[in-house]
Write a protein that holds these residues in place. Structure first.
Motif, PDB file in Angstrom:
ATOM      1  N   LEU A 178      39.109  45.009  38.851  1.00 31.07           N
ATOM      2  CA  LEU A 178      40.161  45.685  39.603  1.00 31.07           C
ATOM      3  C   LEU A 178      41.429  44.847  39.490  1.00 31.07           C
ATOM      4  N   GLU A 179      42.578  45.474  39.691  1.00 32.71           N
ATOM      5  CA  GLU A 179      43.841  44.732  39.643  1.00 32.71           C
ATOM      6  C   GLU A 179      43.855  43.586  40.641  1.00 32.71           C
ATOM      7  N   SER A 180      43.203  43.768  41.783  1.00 35.05           N
ATOM      8  CA  SER A 180      43.212  42.753  42.834  1.00 35.05           C
ATOM      9  C   SER A 180      42.152  41.666  42.630  1.00 35.05           C
ATOM     10  N   ASP A 181      41.252  41.831  41.654  1.00 37.81           N
ATOM     11  CA  ASP A 181      40.221  40.831  41.377  1.00 37.81           C
ATOM     12  C   ASP A 181      40.844  39.575  40.762  1.00 37.81           C
ATOM     13  N   ALA A 182      40.121  38.480  40.896  1.00 41.74           N
ATOM     14  CA  ALA A 182      40.532  37.241  40.219  1.00 41.74           C
ATOM     15  C   ALA A 182      40.134  37.383  38.751  1.00 41.74           C
ATOM     16  N   ILE A 183      41.130  37.540  37.892  1.00 35.35           N
ATOM     17  CA  ILE A 183      40.896  37.741  36.466  1.00 35.35           C
ATOM     18  C   ILE A 183      41.061  36.404  35.762  1.00 35.35           C
ATOM     19  N   PRO A 184      40.083  35.973  34.964  1.00 33.24           N
ATOM     20  CA  PRO A 184      40.202  34.695  34.262  1.00 33.24           C
ATOM     21  C   PRO A 184      41.463  34.642  33.389  1.00 33.24           C
ATOM     22  N   ASN A 185      42.132  33.485  33.378  1.00 32.46           N
ATOM     23  CA  ASN A 185      43.380  33.330  32.628  1.00 32.46           C
ATOM     24  C   ASN A 185      43.211  33.590  31.146  1.00 32.46           C
TER      25      ASN A 185
END
Length: 187
Positions: free
Chosen positions: A62-69
């Motif tokens: 989701l857009e609000s999830d912590a997405i790995p760099n």
């Protein structure tokens, strides 16, 4: 005439080979807030979409999830998914749309419908039916065959000096640099 036909055929085949499909992407970012709803993840529509994408083999966030760099640093490795709603009289109609980093639509799925009266149940049923799209069901990630690699090359440049007496002195000067090459890897 044959040359024009062959040239046209070449352009058409090059254009078809250059087209992206959802199979070229592994990572998906799902909108938190769909345009047809008033609240973020209302009726758990975004969460359901993420769940169904993960179930099909994508790696969805989701857009609000912590997405790995390492994933988010190259946005063009990502597909962005939203659910669209078509107006219907006593019917909810949803379809899933996949866009690339430039906003170009890569795939728009089939329309899933529901006639249930409860909104949450109706949206869930319509979204689940939209995920029965053959392209989504048949998803299989295929990494790109072209990868950029860096190769060290040495360039030799001759330095030429002309003196007043028209004597030419030349010395080879060596430079080493990195140059990007496109190489094919059979996967």
């Amino acid at each position: 005439m044959k040359k024009i036909f062959l040239l046209g055929l070449l352009f058409v085949s090059a254009a078809m080979l250059g087209q992206k499909t959802i199979n070229d992407y592994q990572y998906i970012i799902v909108d938190d807030h769909f345009d047809f709803l008033k609240k973020t993840d209302q009726y758990q529509t975004s969460s359901l979409t993420k769940f169904l994408l993960n179930k099909r083999g994508f790696k969805a966030y989701l857009e609000s999830d912590a997405i790995p760099n390492e994933i988010y640093s190259d946005r063009c490795r990502l597909l962005f998914v939203t659910v669209l709603n078509s107006k219907g009289f006593f019917t909810i109609k949803n379809s899933v749309e996949f866009k690339d980093c430039n906003g170009k639509v890569i795939h728009k799925g089939i329309e899933g419908t529901s006639k249930k009266k409860d909104y949450k149940e109706a949206y869930h049923e319509a979204i689940r039916r939209a995920f029965k799209d053959p392209t989504i069901v048949g998803y299989k990630y295929k990494p790109s065959a072209i990868k950029l690699t860096h190769k060290k090359e040495e360039i030799v440049v001759q330095k030429v000096v002309v003196s007043k007496n028209n004597v030419v002195n030349s010395k080879p000067v060596s430079y080493t640099h990195l140059r990007a090459h496109e190489t094919r890897h059979d996967l």
